[in-house]
Design a protein around this motif. Structure first.
Motif, short mmCIF file in Angstrom:
data_model
loop_
_atom_site.label_atom_id
_atom_site.label_comp_id
_atom_site.label_asym_id
_atom_site.label_seq_id
_atom_site.Cartn_x
_atom_site.Cartn_y
_atom_site.Cartn_z
N ALA A 342 52.92 25.43 112.25
CA ALA A 342 54.20 25.94 111.77
C ALA A 342 54.86 24.89 110.90
O ALA A 342 54.80 23.70 111.20
CB ALA A 342 55.11 26.30 112.93
N TYR A 343 55.47 25.36 109.82
CA TYR A 343 56.23 24.48 108.93
C TYR A 343 57.32 25.32 108.28
O TYR A 343 57.33 26.54 108.40
CB TYR A 343 55.32 23.82 107.89
CG TYR A 343 54.45 24.78 107.12
CD1 TYR A 343 53.19 25.12 107.60
CD2 TYR A 343 54.89 25.38 105.94
CE1 TYR A 343 52.39 26.02 106.92
CE2 TYR A 343 54.10 26.28 105.25
CZ TYR A 343 52.85 26.59 105.74
OH TYR A 343 52.07 27.50 105.08
N ALA A 344 58.22 24.61 107.60
CA ALA A 344 59.33 25.33 106.98
C ALA A 344 59.53 24.76 105.58
O ALA A 344 59.40 23.56 105.37
CB ALA A 344 60.60 25.15 107.81
N VAL A 345 59.82 25.63 104.62
CA VAL A 345 60.04 25.19 103.24
C VAL A 345 61.49 25.51 102.88
O VAL A 345 61.92 26.66 102.94
CB VAL A 345 59.05 25.86 102.27
CG1 VAL A 345 59.32 25.41 100.84
CG2 VAL A 345 57.61 25.52 102.66
N ASP A 350 61.40 21.48 99.79
CA ASP A 350 60.88 20.43 100.67
C ASP A 350 60.18 21.08 101.84
O ASP A 350 60.69 22.05 102.41
CB ASP A 350 62.04 19.58 101.21
CG ASP A 350 62.68 18.75 100.12
OD1 ASP A 350 61.94 18.32 99.21
OD2 ASP A 350 63.91 18.56 100.17
N THR A 351 59.02 20.52 102.22
CA THR A 351 58.30 21.06 103.37
C THR A 351 58.65 20.25 104.62
O THR A 351 58.57 19.02 104.60
CB THR A 351 56.78 21.01 103.13
OG1 THR A 351 56.50 21.83 101.99
CG2 THR A 351 56.01 21.54 104.32
N ILE A 352 59.06 20.93 105.65
CA ILE A 352 59.34 20.28 106.93
C ILE A 352 58.20 20.66 107.88
O ILE A 352 58.01 21.83 108.20
CB ILE A 352 60.67 20.79 107.53
CG1 ILE A 352 61.81 20.65 106.52
CG2 ILE A 352 60.99 20.06 108.82
CD1 ILE A 352 63.08 21.36 106.96
N ARG A 353 57.45 19.65 108.30
CA ARG A 353 56.35 19.93 109.23
C ARG A 353 56.91 20.14 110.63
O ARG A 353 57.71 19.32 111.10
CB ARG A 353 55.39 18.76 109.25
CG ARG A 353 54.71 18.51 107.92
CD ARG A 353 53.93 17.23 108.01
NE ARG A 353 53.09 17.04 106.84
CZ ARG A 353 52.07 16.18 106.82
NH1 ARG A 353 51.80 15.43 107.86
NH2 ARG A 353 51.34 16.07 105.72
N LEU A 354 56.47 21.18 111.31
CA LEU A 354 57.01 21.46 112.64
C LEU A 354 56.00 21.19 113.76
O LEU A 354 56.30 20.47 114.69
CB LEU A 354 57.53 22.90 112.71
CG LEU A 354 58.69 23.19 111.74
CD1 LEU A 354 59.12 24.64 111.83
CD2 LEU A 354 59.88 22.26 112.00
N VAL A 381 62.36 29.02 104.49
CA VAL A 381 61.36 29.99 104.95
C VAL A 381 60.47 29.31 106.00
O VAL A 381 59.82 28.30 105.72
CB VAL A 381 60.51 30.52 103.78
CG1 VAL A 381 59.40 31.44 104.29
CG2 VAL A 381 61.40 31.28 102.81
N LEU A 382 60.52 29.87 107.20
CA LEU A 382 59.66 29.39 108.28
C LEU A 382 58.31 30.08 108.17
O LEU A 382 58.25 31.30 108.01
CB LEU A 382 60.31 29.74 109.62
CG LEU A 382 59.42 29.63 110.86
CD1 LEU A 382 59.15 28.16 111.18
CD2 LEU A 382 60.06 30.32 112.06
#
Ligand code: HEC
Length: 437
Positions: A342-345, A350-354, A381-382
């Protein structure tokens, strides 16, 4: 066993790289090994906890030394499934390379005991991983006999409570004397200021029909304060500082236990226990389920079903409607799960690694804690991605031969779910380390 002289001779001549930091003869239980085991293994390996044997005393560890060497060298223990290179978590369980080396050499050189160890053994509070006495223990009124007829069951237990006043919760923990027969458990905490807590059934069977559940418990379900759960491998949930939720003065916990099919009768006593804190809660936690059983369930692509004898991947994109700070993520799949990511943009791209779990294992699931709050801006966007292996190569496949599988709650069905625990965003959240006890 080698003499000390022989070892130091080796240090000069043949083995300088391997054993000369702490020469093998000097690695002792009391000085080197006990602290490693007590910190990393004993929380689970002790009376009443999940692991099958205790690793507390010298005798208990020494007699399994070569086994312990093996499971630490191949990173089977301590169990930890997420890829630490993708994103690190505050509750990561890990031995350093040096600790693994010390255990291995100690095991190979006769497990010297060193000085008396009694003073080294830390105090563990039994019956909890949170390691302090709970303030409120709620349990099923009487033990439940799970029939050994290989039927999967969903039972909802009512655990009523009345307290002198409402109180801030520091941690919540599911308990059971028989976790191995439980596929998962969910609990909701309901505020019930006036309805009768005691004239309804102690539990209802929710397997076939939900009618009894509604009839019995509908009056309790008007003000839900929190919900959470337990899955195999997971521990407690705790809320640092002024974050969390408030336990109402009077109400019920509705505890849904999803039992795996079993072949012989089993007795189960489960419950939920609470740890309170003095610090008032200012920032209220919200748990939101994404994917199967939650937000975006219908948007999983392609349509969520897994034919027999295939590997199949799915993806879900969901837009986050308001800016929030993320504390925990909790991924969930069943037995066909192979990989989870899972990650979020953000709107700024910017990409946030989850979280990334390269080898999903149903038996080791956990709520993962970020070391700092993570800002998730409005419009982010998740994305959740899951791969499933519905072939005979998957040793956990519950069906042989493999069967067509759809999305649903039973063990043989599949899910692609992630729960996110968030609080409303405040300026500076992303810069502050979360202080935990
Ligand atoms: C989060 C809880 C937890 C922690 C921490 C943990 N274990 Fe375990 N361990 C278990 C459970 C549960 C099992 C039984 C299930 C299994 O074998 O997968 C187990 C099994 C084992 C086994 C038997 C493996 C087998 O194949 O039968 C060994 C040996 C072991 N653990 C050693 C350790 C050591 C050494 C540490 C610390 C470095 C450790 N464990 C940390 C929970 C834990």
């Amino acid at each position: 066993m080698f003499s000390k002289g022989f070892i130091s001779l080796c240090c000069y001549l043949v083995l300088p790289l391997f054993i000369c930091n702490v020469s093998a003869q000097q690695i002792t239980w009391s000085q080197h090994i006990a602290p490693i085991i007590h910190r990393n293994c004993t929380p689970c390996h002790r009376q009443g906890e999940a692991a099958p044997f205790s690793l507390l005393t010298y005798e208990e560890v020494a007699k399994r030394a070569s086994f312990i060497k093996r499971v630490t060298e191949n990173h089977y223990m301590p169990p930890w499934k997420p890829d630490p290179h993708y994103v690190g978590f505050a509750n990561e369980r890990k031995l350093s390379d040096e600790e693994i080396r010390l255990i291995g050499e100690w095991a190979e050189h006769g497990m010297p005991r060193g000085e008396s160890t009694e003073k080294a053994a830390p105090a563990f509070v039994s019956g909890t991983l949170f390691n302090r006495e709970p303030d409120l223990v709620l349990r099923m009124k009487s033990s439940y006999v799970l029939k050994g007829d290989n039927v999967e069951r969903f039972i909802v237990y009512k655990l009523p409570f009345e307290l002198p006043d409402s109180v801030a919760v520091e941690a919540i923990e599911f308990t059971s004397n028989n976790k191995k027969v439980i596929h998962h458990a969910n609990y909701e905490i309901d505020d019930v200021p006036d309805a009768d807590l005691y004239n309804t059934a102690d539990y209802v069977d929710n397997t076939e029909s939900h009618l009894d559940y509604y009839q019995q418990y509908v009056s309790y379900r008007k003000m839900m304060k929190y919900f959470g759960g337990w899955i195999p491998g997971s521990s407690y949930e705790s809320y640092p500082e002024d974050m969390g939720w408030v336990m109402p003065k009077r109400g019920v916990v509705l505890l849904t236990v999803h039992y795996a099919p079993v072949g012989k009768d089993e007795e189960v006593i489960s419950g939920v226990q609470f740890f309170f804190k003095k610090k008032p809660v200012k920032r209220f936690i919200k748990a939101t389920t994404y994917g199967s059983g939650g937000v975006g369930e219908k948007d999983i692509e392609p349509f969520f079903y897994i034919p027999a004898n295939v590997e199949k991947s799915f993806k879900l994109n969901v837009k986050i409607p308001e800016t929030q700070s993320l504390m925990y993520v909790w991924p969930h799949m069943h037995l066909l799960g192979k990989t989870f990511k899972a990650y979020a943009v953000t709107p700024e791209k910017d990409t946030i690694r989850l979280v990334s779990i390269p080898q999903w294992d149903f038996n080791w699931q956990e709520v993962y804690w970020f070391p700092k709050l993570i800002k998730i801006p409005k419009g982010t966007v998740l994305t959740i991605e899951g791969t499933y292996d519905n072939t005979v190569n998957n040793a956990s496949n519950p069906s042989f031969p493999p069967q067509l599988v759809y999305g649903a709650m039973r063990t043989k069905d599949e899910m692609m779910t992630m729960i996110m625990m968030t609080i409303p965003y405040e300026k500076g959240d992303e810069e502050t380390e979360i202080k935990r006890k």
